[in-house]
Design a protein around this motif. Structure first.
Motif, mmCIF file in Angstrom:
data_model
loop_
_atom_site.group_PDB
_atom_site.id
_atom_site.type_symbol
_atom_site.label_atom_id
_atom_site.label_comp_id
_atom_site.label_asym_id
_atom_site.label_seq_id
_atom_site.Cartn_x
_atom_site.Cartn_y
_atom_site.Cartn_z
ATOM 1 N N SER A 85 0.829 -1.200 0.000
ATOM 2 C CA SER A 85 0.000 0.000 0.000
ATOM 3 C C SER A 85 0.867 1.255 0.000
ATOM 4 N N PRO A 86 0.779 2.088 -1.038
ATOM 5 C CA PRO A 86 1.539 3.337 -1.033
ATOM 6 C C PRO A 86 1.205 4.231 0.158
ATOM 7 N N ALA A 87 -0.065 4.272 0.556
ATOM 8 C CA ALA A 87 -0.445 5.124 1.678
ATOM 9 C C ALA A 87 0.175 4.625 2.983
ATOM 10 N N MET A 88 0.202 3.308 3.171
ATOM 11 C CA MET A 88 0.845 2.754 4.364
ATOM 12 C C MET A 88 2.331 3.088 4.363
ATOM 13 N N ILE A 89 2.970 2.934 3.211
ATOM 14 C CA ILE A 89 4.398 3.229 3.106
ATOM 15 C C ILE A 89 4.668 4.701 3.431
ATOM 16 N N ASP A 90 3.828 5.597 2.943
ATOM 17 C CA ASP A 90 4.005 7.023 3.229
ATOM 18 C C ASP A 90 3.930 7.284 4.735
ATOM 19 N N LEU A 91 2.963 6.652 5.410
ATOM 20 C CA LEU A 91 2.822 6.840 6.856
ATOM 21 C C LEU A 91 4.017 6.264 7.600
ATOM 22 N N ALA A 92 4.507 5.108 7.147
ATOM 23 C CA ALA A 92 5.669 4.505 7.795
ATOM 24 C C ALA A 92 6.900 5.387 7.631
ATOM 25 N N ARG A 93 7.088 5.940 6.437
ATOM 26 C CA ARG A 93 8.246 6.821 6.218
ATOM 27 C C ARG A 93 8.172 8.046 7.117
ATOM 28 N N ALA A 94 6.977 8.588 7.282
ATOM 29 C CA ALA A 94 6.828 9.761 8.153
ATOM 30 C C ALA A 94 7.080 9.385 9.613
ATOM 31 N N LYS A 95 6.590 8.218 10.010
ATOM 32 C CA LYS A 95 6.731 7.775 11.404
ATOM 33 C C LYS A 95 8.197 7.543 11.766
ATOM 34 N N LEU A 96 8.992 7.102 10.790
ATOM 35 C CA LEU A 96 10.399 6.784 11.061
ATOM 36 C C LEU A 96 11.347 7.802 10.443
ATOM 37 N N ALA A 97 10.858 8.996 10.165
ATOM 38 C CA ALA A 97 11.722 10.030 9.602
ATOM 39 C C ALA A 97 12.937 10.258 10.497
ATOM 40 N N GLY A 98 14.113 10.250 9.909
ATOM 41 C CA GLY A 98 15.338 10.449 10.659
ATOM 42 C C GLY A 98 15.921 9.186 11.251
ATOM 43 N N ARG A 99 15.218 8.064 11.119
ATOM 44 C CA ARG A 99 15.708 6.781 11.636
ATOM 45 C C ARG A 99 16.474 6.033 10.546
ATOM 46 N N ASP A 100 17.188 4.989 10.957
ATOM 47 C CA ASP A 100 17.916 4.149 10.015
ATOM 48 C C ASP A 100 16.936 3.137 9.432
ATOM 49 N N ALA A 101 16.096 3.614 8.516
ATOM 50 C CA ALA A 101 15.028 2.783 7.973
ATOM 51 C C ALA A 101 14.748 3.152 6.523
ATOM 52 N N VAL A 102 14.410 2.136 5.726
ATOM 53 C CA VAL A 102 14.042 2.303 4.328
ATOM 54 C C VAL A 102 12.732 1.558 4.117
ATOM 55 N N PHE A 103 11.805 2.155 3.355
ATOM 56 C CA PHE A 103 10.521 1.515 3.090
ATOM 57 C C PHE A 103 10.325 1.375 1.590
ATOM 58 N N LEU A 104 9.908 0.157 1.188
ATOM 59 C CA LEU A 104 9.777 -0.185 -0.218
ATOM 60 C C LEU A 104 8.343 -0.619 -0.512
ATOM 61 N N LEU A 105 7.853 -0.191 -1.655
ATOM 62 C CA LEU A 105 6.532 -0.618 -2.108
ATOM 63 C C LEU A 105 6.687 -1.938 -2.851
ATOM 64 N N GLY A 106 5.941 -2.959 -2.416
ATOM 65 C CA GLY A 106 6.063 -4.236 -3.093
ATOM 66 C C GLY A 106 5.303 -5.343 -2.404
ATOM 67 N N ASP A 107 5.429 -6.536 -2.952
ATOM 68 C CA ASP A 107 4.751 -7.731 -2.475
ATOM 69 C C ASP A 107 5.548 -8.343 -1.329
ATOM 70 N N ALA A 108 4.928 -8.468 -0.173
ATOM 71 C CA ALA A 108 5.631 -9.021 0.981
ATOM 72 C C ALA A 108 6.014 -10.479 0.773
ATOM 73 N N ALA A 109 5.249 -11.215 -0.025
ATOM 74 C CA ALA A 109 5.571 -12.619 -0.265
ATOM 75 C C ALA A 109 6.852 -12.773 -1.080
ATOM 76 N N ALA A 110 7.159 -11.768 -1.902
ATOM 77 C CA ALA A 110 8.384 -11.764 -2.714
ATOM 78 C C ALA A 110 8.945 -10.352 -2.708
ATOM 79 N N PRO A 111 9.503 -9.923 -1.597
ATOM 80 C CA PRO A 111 9.899 -8.518 -1.430
ATOM 81 C C PRO A 111 10.986 -8.088 -2.408
ATOM 82 N N PRO A 112 10.927 -6.831 -2.858
ATOM 83 C CA PRO A 112 11.854 -6.320 -3.876
ATOM 84 C C PRO A 112 13.179 -5.857 -3.268
ATOM 85 N N VAL A 113 13.941 -6.793 -2.708
ATOM 86 C CA VAL A 113 15.178 -6.430 -2.012
ATOM 87 C C VAL A 113 16.419 -6.897 -2.756
#
Length: 209
Positions: A85-113
């Motif tokens: 969900s792009p909206a979920m990802i946007d909220l997660a990025r805002a929640k962890l702003a300034g933290r050592d975290a990266v958020f990716l849009l994709g399928d959790a069953a086959a994550p784009p890593v």
């Protein structure tokens, strides 16, 4: 669990649910937003026992608004979150702003890593809803470094028409993939959920070779 909350759980598992539309209210659930200090502390304490004691790379699949990712980052871990969900990802990025975290849009069953590997794959309330849990577990196991761990929070929700994956079924799926499998029962800890629950809720920590 009431009929209303059971219906909500069933909707959560439906791939047709518009998660972007639900993102704004997602954190209203006590165990989603972790806004109550006692609930937040309870999840933080559990997470501390599930994750390595040293700073590690954690892949949070189906990360939602990033509540568990934030707890992991606060404990010194480097977090990569994945959600469809792009909206979920946007909220997660805002929640962890300034933290050592990266958020990716994709399928959790086959994550784009790509070729990146992790010390922990963390998944909450997702595996049971996938069409082939065993296949997902095998894929996630391949994303782990040696001695990495799968941390899976799952359950069987509802009392009228239960949905979910029993702990025994999950441990059977993990048996060929992990050297150590530990089950931790969570139903009795009402603080985690912001209420008393009667259904099966648990965490599995599986350490691979």
């Amino acid at each position: 669990m009431t009929d209303d909350s059971e219906a909500l759980t069933r909707a959560d598992a439906d791939p047709a649910v518009d998660w972007d539309a639900r993102a704004a209210s997602f954190d209203d659930e006590p165990d989603h937003g972790l806004r109550d200090p006692l609930t937040r502390r309870a999840w933080a304490e559990r997470l501390r026992t599930w994750l390595p004691g040293r700073p590690s790379d954690v892949l949070d699949l189906g990360c939602g608004t990033g509540s568990l990712a934030l707890l992991a980052a606060e404990q010194g871990h480097r977090v990569t979150g994945v959600d469809s969900s792009p909206a979920m990802i946007d909220l997660a990025r805002a929640k962890l702003a300034g933290r050592d975290a990266v958020f990716l849009l994709g399928d959790a069953a086959a994550p784009p890593v790509g070729e990146q590997r992790f010390d922990v794959v963390l998944v909450r309330h997702l595996l049971w809803a996938l069409p082939d849990p065993g296949r997902a577990l095998r894929h996630w196991r391949g994303l782990l470094r040696p001695s990495g761990r799968l941390v899976l929070v799952e359950g069987v929700w509802g009392t009228l028409t239960p949905v979910g994956i029993p702990a025994g079924t999950l441990t059977d799926l993990l048996a060929p993939l992990a050297e150590q499998v530990r089950v931790e029962r969570l139903s009795e800890d009402a603080v985690l959920w912001g209420k008393e629950v009667e259904d099966e809720r648990y965490a599995v920590v599986a350490v691979v070779a």
